[in-house]
Design an enzyme around this catalytic site. Structure first.
Site, PDB file in Angstrom:
ATOM      1  N   PHE A  13      46.454  38.692  34.693  1.00 44.20           N
ATOM      2  CA  PHE A  13      46.350  37.762  35.831  1.00 44.20           C
ATOM      3  C   PHE A  13      45.421  36.573  35.532  1.00 44.20           C
ATOM      4  N   THR A  37      49.698  45.992  27.936  1.00 39.55           N
ATOM      5  CA  THR A  37      49.722  47.244  28.697  1.00 39.55           C
ATOM      6  C   THR A  37      50.624  47.008  29.901  1.00 39.55           C
ATOM      7  N   THR A 122      32.456  40.971  36.058  1.00 50.27           N
ATOM      8  CA  THR A 122      32.750  41.108  37.487  1.00 50.27           C
ATOM      9  C   THR A 122      31.474  41.282  38.301  1.00 50.27           C
ATOM     10  N   ASP A 123      31.554  40.921  39.581  1.00 48.96           N
ATOM     11  CA  ASP A 123      30.415  41.158  40.484  1.00 48.96           C
ATOM     12  C   ASP A 123      30.215  42.650  40.769  1.00 48.96           C
ATOM     13  N   GLU A 124      31.228  43.464  40.429  1.00 55.14           N
ATOM     14  CA  GLU A 124      31.126  44.899  40.744  1.00 55.14           C
ATOM     15  C   GLU A 124      30.033  45.596  39.942  1.00 55.14           C
ATOM     16  N   TYR A 149      35.606  52.055  36.469  1.00 60.12           N
ATOM     17  CA  TYR A 149      35.899  50.671  36.052  1.00 60.12           C
ATOM     18  C   TYR A 149      34.614  49.843  35.974  1.00 60.12           C
ATOM     19  N   THR A 152      32.125  50.726  33.233  1.00 54.79           N
ATOM     20  CA  THR A 152      32.476  50.288  31.869  1.00 54.79           C
ATOM     21  C   THR A 152      32.311  48.771  31.732  1.00 54.79           C
ATOM     22  N   LYS A 153      32.552  48.025  32.812  1.00 60.41           N
ATOM     23  CA  LYS A 153      32.306  46.583  32.735  1.00 60.41           C
ATOM     24  C   LYS A 153      30.793  46.331  32.604  1.00 60.41           C
ATOM     25  N   LYS A 188      47.314  45.185  43.009  1.00 55.28           N
ATOM     26  CA  LYS A 188      46.109  44.674  43.644  1.00 55.28           C
ATOM     27  C   LYS A 188      46.364  44.360  45.131  1.00 55.28           C
ATOM     28  N   LYS A 204      49.578  48.496  53.400  1.00 50.75           N
ATOM     29  CA  LYS A 204      48.708  49.683  53.430  1.00 50.75           C
ATOM     30  C   LYS A 204      47.248  49.247  53.357  1.00 50.75           C
ATOM     31  N   LEU A 205      46.486  49.673  54.390  1.00 51.91           N
ATOM     32  CA  LEU A 205      45.057  49.331  54.443  1.00 51.91           C
ATOM     33  C   LEU A 205      44.237  50.590  54.189  1.00 51.91           C
ATOM     34  N   HIS A 275      34.375  53.947  47.702  1.00 52.90           N
ATOM     35  CA  HIS A 275      34.773  52.554  47.986  1.00 52.90           C
ATOM     36  C   HIS A 275      33.570  51.635  48.246  1.00 52.90           C
TER      37      HIS A 275
HETATM   38  P1  NAD Z   1      44.688  42.324  34.405  1.00 46.90           P
HETATM   39  O1  NAD Z   1      44.714  43.812  34.478  1.00 46.90           O
HETATM   40  O2  NAD Z   1      45.636  41.536  35.216  1.00 46.90           O
HETATM   41  O3  NAD Z   1      44.889  41.873  32.876  1.00 46.90           O
HETATM   42  C1  NAD Z   1      44.263  42.533  31.807  1.00 46.90           C
HETATM   43  C2  NAD Z   1      44.981  42.132  30.530  1.00 46.90           C
HETATM   44  O4  NAD Z   1      44.296  42.765  29.428  1.00 46.90           O
HETATM   45  C3  NAD Z   1      46.435  42.605  30.466  1.00 46.90           C
HETATM   46  O5  NAD Z   1      47.269  41.557  30.025  1.00 46.90           O
HETATM   47  C4  NAD Z   1      46.413  43.754  29.462  1.00 46.90           C
HETATM   48  O6  NAD Z   1      47.639  43.902  28.739  1.00 46.90           O
HETATM   49  C5  NAD Z   1      45.273  43.317  28.548  1.00 46.90           C
HETATM   50  N1  NAD Z   1      44.664  44.455  27.832  1.00 46.90           N
HETATM   51  C6  NAD Z   1      44.282  45.650  28.340  1.00 46.90           C
HETATM   52  N2  NAD Z   1      43.801  46.448  27.365  1.00 46.90           N
HETATM   53  C7  NAD Z   1      43.837  45.704  26.218  1.00 46.90           C
HETATM   54  C8  NAD Z   1      43.455  45.971  24.871  1.00 46.90           C
HETATM   55  N3  NAD Z   1      42.917  47.146  24.515  1.00 46.90           N
HETATM   56  N4  NAD Z   1      43.636  45.006  23.960  1.00 46.90           N
HETATM   57  C9  NAD Z   1      44.185  43.812  24.303  1.00 46.90           C
HETATM   58  N5  NAD Z   1      44.568  43.516  25.559  1.00 46.90           N
HETATM   59  C10 NAD Z   1      44.397  44.451  26.504  1.00 46.90           C
HETATM   60  O7  NAD Z   1      43.187  41.931  34.717  1.00 46.90           O
HETATM   61  P2  NAD Z   1      42.600  40.634  35.466  1.00 46.90           P
HETATM   62  O8  NAD Z   1      42.532  40.905  36.912  1.00 46.90           O
HETATM   63  O9  NAD Z   1      43.291  39.431  34.970  1.00 46.90           O
HETATM   64  O10 NAD Z   1      41.103  40.661  34.899  1.00 46.90           O
HETATM   65  C11 NAD Z   1      40.797  40.004  33.677  1.00 46.90           C
HETATM   66  C12 NAD Z   1      39.303  40.087  33.424  1.00 46.90           C
HETATM   67  O11 NAD Z   1      38.596  39.505  34.501  1.00 46.90           O
HETATM   68  C13 NAD Z   1      38.787  41.524  33.309  1.00 46.90           C
HETATM   69  O12 NAD Z   1      37.790  41.547  32.315  1.00 46.90           O
HETATM   70  C14 NAD Z   1      38.181  41.806  34.678  1.00 46.90           C
HETATM   71  O13 NAD Z   1      37.141  42.749  34.584  1.00 46.90           O
HETATM   72  C15 NAD Z   1      37.645  40.429  35.029  1.00 46.90           C
HETATM   73  N6  NAD Z   1      37.524  40.136  36.471  1.00 46.90           N
HETATM   74  C16 NAD Z   1      38.597  40.302  37.303  1.00 46.90           C
HETATM   75  C17 NAD Z   1      38.484  39.941  38.652  1.00 46.90           C
HETATM   76  C18 NAD Z   1      39.663  40.061  39.609  1.00 46.90           C
HETATM   77  O14 NAD Z   1      39.501  39.785  40.792  1.00 46.90           O
HETATM   78  N7  NAD Z   1      40.850  40.440  39.166  1.00 46.90           N
HETATM   79  C19 NAD Z   1      37.273  39.426  39.120  1.00 46.90           C
HETATM   80  C20 NAD Z   1      36.193  39.297  38.244  1.00 46.90           C
HETATM   81  C21 NAD Z   1      36.334  39.633  36.917  1.00 46.90           C
HETATM   82  O1  DAU Z   2      35.120  42.000  42.623  1.00 44.23           O
HETATM   83  C1  DAU Z   2      35.839  41.752  41.461  1.00 44.23           C
HETATM   84  C2  DAU Z   2      36.860  42.855  41.253  1.00 44.23           C
HETATM   85  O2  DAU Z   2      37.909  42.616  42.195  1.00 44.23           O
HETATM   86  C3  DAU Z   2      37.414  42.881  39.828  1.00 44.23           C
HETATM   87  O3  DAU Z   2      36.375  43.244  38.956  1.00 44.23           O
HETATM   88  C4  DAU Z   2      38.562  43.900  39.709  1.00 44.23           C
HETATM   89  O4  DAU Z   2      39.138  43.822  38.418  1.00 44.23           O
HETATM   90  C5  DAU Z   2      39.617  43.555  40.755  1.00 44.23           C
HETATM   91  O5  DAU Z   2      40.652  44.520  40.714  1.00 44.23           O
HETATM   92  C6  DAU Z   2      38.985  43.525  42.144  1.00 44.23           C
HETATM   93  O6  DAU Z   2      38.532  44.852  42.515  1.00 44.23           O
HETATM   94  P1  DAU Z   2      38.783  45.449  43.992  1.00 44.23           P
HETATM   95  O7  DAU Z   2      38.745  46.914  43.891  1.00 44.23           O
HETATM   96  O8  DAU Z   2      37.917  44.755  44.984  1.00 44.23           O
HETATM   97  O9  DAU Z   2      40.305  44.886  44.218  1.00 44.23           O
HETATM   98  P2  DAU Z   2      41.611  45.544  44.866  1.00 44.23           P
HETATM   99  O10 DAU Z   2      42.619  44.454  44.907  1.00 44.23           O
HETATM  100  O11 DAU Z   2      41.977  46.813  44.210  1.00 44.23           O
HETATM  101  O12 DAU Z   2      41.140  45.870  46.344  1.00 44.23           O
HETATM  102  C7  DAU Z   2      40.575  44.876  47.187  1.00 44.23           C
HETATM  103  C8  DAU Z   2      40.162  45.561  48.481  1.00 44.23           C
HETATM  104  O13 DAU Z   2      41.334  45.985  49.198  1.00 44.23           O
HETATM  105  C9  DAU Z   2      39.353  46.834  48.273  1.00 44.23           C
HETATM  106  O14 DAU Z   2      38.359  46.919  49.286  1.00 44.23           O
HETATM  107  C10 DAU Z   2      40.381  47.972  48.413  1.00 44.23           C
HETATM  108  C11 DAU Z   2      41.342  47.404  49.433  1.00 44.23           C
HETATM  109  N1  DAU Z   2      42.761  47.828  49.320  1.00 44.23           N
HETATM  110  C12 DAU Z   2      43.364  47.764  48.100  1.00 44.23           C
HETATM  111  C13 DAU Z   2      44.691  48.099  47.957  1.00 44.23           C
HETATM  112  C14 DAU Z   2      45.373  48.057  46.608  1.00 44.23           C
HETATM  113  C15 DAU Z   2      43.473  48.200  50.457  1.00 44.23           C
HETATM  114  O15 DAU Z   2      42.933  48.235  51.580  1.00 44.23           O
HETATM  115  N2  DAU Z   2      44.796  48.516  50.328  1.00 44.23           N
HETATM  116  C16 DAU Z   2      45.439  48.481  49.125  1.00 44.23           C
HETATM  117  O16 DAU Z   2      46.652  48.772  49.076  1.00 44.23           O
END
Ligand code: NAD
Ligand code: DAU
Length: 333
Positions: A13, A37, A122-124, A149, A152-153, A188, A204-205, A275
């Site tokens: 993404f 993946t 991530t902020d997590e 998750y 490990t980050k 997500k 779904k919430l 959560h």
């Molecule tokens: P994503 O799951 O959409 O994408 C992850 C990508 O990494 C995929 O294309 C996957 O194929 C690739 N990947 C996984 N394992 C791998 C490996 N061993 N070698 C090479 N490629 C591999 O994730 P995202 O939501 O785009 O997040 C990207 C980065 O941003 C992550 O490091 C995540 O922790 C960080 N991040 C995400 C969010 C968010 O809201 N999604 C917020 C803050 C930080």
């Molecule tokens: O804060 C940054 C993080 O945001 C990133 O590090 C992660 O990679 C990214 O996945 C995201 O983590 P969250 O766990 O916050 O995102 P998610 O989209 O899984 O869920 C967002 C919120 O919505 C969370 O409070 C759980 C809730 N949720 C999620 C799903 C999938 C629901 O209520 N219903 C759902 O079906």
């Protein structure tokens, strides 16, 4: 001279949005390193110019492959990760491999070849906040991750910091809040609810939906990362956020009404174990030191554009939808 960027995880993404952003805003030449993946999608890289973007399918844990690629590039931008909290609760192992061992493998190559690294996090890593806590996360907040998750980050961030201090690695780190926008996997929260409505399933919430996330558009994340790469101080951490705090219930109701549905047309499902309640980012350092500003200040407008993207790109998400929902059904979610 065009910079040579190695971007890991860019079939996912945020990484794919970053590559689209780089191509539009710089002259950089980019190599994508991605394992493809379940979360990697070739279609997310469609339309990028072949003379500027090369795609390598491979694992960041593969030391030989990583060594050769890092040697041949100027800057490594490290997005690759296992990224989904719910998955980490059911099978943590790939999170340890990719997020910890994969980051270690990159660090060693960057050290050997004296390159520049930007590590995406991530902020997590900071854990969560009470709903009424007046404080937000800053660069000084102690690490306190909750899930496999986020732990490990956090581990990967600490490795980067140790390589900076012990070996003088040229690296920066950014910790960003929840991203939304095009090309986000349907597992997500926001894409899951939009595509549920599009296929005639009820959204779904988890629990009561009072958990707060601090939403930022993926393009704003990209502009911040580019700013840090170009002007950030070595060894520093920058928090990225756009003052987008909203609870899940409000976001879901906005999705429903924007898509012409009644605001209460959703199901409550069992909550995520452990959560996190609330995330909130104070991005003053990034704004004051590097002069960065988000461009998507209106969440409703950004969300409407995101909904339109999923309406118009069914071929992108449809192949992942049934398997994703089957997995959630098994988990009672
Ligand atoms: P994503 O799951 O959409 O994408 C992850 C990508 O990494 C995929 O294309 C996957 O194929 C690739 N990947 C996984 N394992 C791998 C490996 N061993 N070698 C090479 N490629 C591999 O994730 P995202 O939501 O785009 O997040 C990207 C980065 O941003 C992550 O490091 C995540 O922790 C960080 N991040 C995400 C969010 C968010 O809201 N999604 C917020 C803050 C930080
Ligand atoms: O804060 C940054 C993080 O945001 C990133 O590090 C992660 O990679 C990214 O996945 C995201 O983590 P969250 O766990 O916050 O995102 P998610 O989209 O899984 O869920 C967002 C919120 O919505 C969370 O409070 C759980 C809730 N949720 C999620 C799903 C999938 C629901 O209520 N219903 C759902 O079906």
């Amino acid at each position: 001279m065009a910079r040579k960027m190695l971007v890991t995880g860019a079939a996912g993404f945020i990484g794919s949005n970053f590559v689209h952003y780089l191509v539009a805003h710089t002259d950089d030449v980019v190599t994508v390193l991605d394992k493809f993946t379940y979360a990697g999608n070739e279609a997310s890289l469609a339309g990028l110019p072949e003379d500027r973007v090369t795609v390598v399918c491979g694992d960041i844990c593969d030391a030989e492959l990583v060594d050769g690629l890092v040697r041949d590039h100027d800057i490594v931008v490290h997005y690759a990760a296992e990224s989904h909290n719910d998955n980490s609760l059911h099978d943590p192992r790939p999170f340890l491999d990719t997020n910890i061992v994969g980051t270690y493998t990159l660090l060693e190559a960057v050290r050997r070849h004296e390159k520049r690294l930007h590590h995406i996090s991530t902020d997590e890593v900071y854990g969560d906040l009470e709903l009424d806590d007046p404080n937000r996360f800053t660069e000084f907040t102690p690490y306190n991750p909750s899930s496999p998750y986020s732990s490990t980050k956090a581990g990967s961030d600490l490795l980067v910091r140790a390589w900076v201090r012990s070996f003088g690695l040229q690296a920066t780190i950014s910790n960003c809040s929840n991203n939304y926008g095009p090309r986000q996997h349907v597992e997500k929260f926001i894409p899951r609810q939009i595509t549920n409505i599009l296929v005639g399933e009820r959204p779904k919430l988890y629990g009561e939906g009072l958990n707060v996330r601090d939403w930022i558009h993926a393009d704003d994340h990209s502009s911040a990362v580019l700013r840090i790469i170009e002007a950030g101080r070595m060894g520093e951490t920058y928090l990225i956020g756009a003052d987008g705090e909203k609870n899940n219930k409000d976001v879901l109701e906005l999705i429903l009404t924007t898509m012409g549905q009644p605001a209460d047309a959703y199901d409550h499902v069992i909550d995520r174990p452990g959560h996190d309640l609330r995330y909130a980012i104070d991005s003053t350092k990034l704004r004051e030191e590097l002069g960065w500003q988000p461009s998507f200040s209106d969440f409703e407008r950004g969300l409407t554009a995101t909904i339109d993207w999923y309406r118009q790109n069914e071929a992108w998400w449809q192949p992942q939808k049934a398997a994703t929902e089957a997995k959630y059904r098994e988990q009672g979610q």
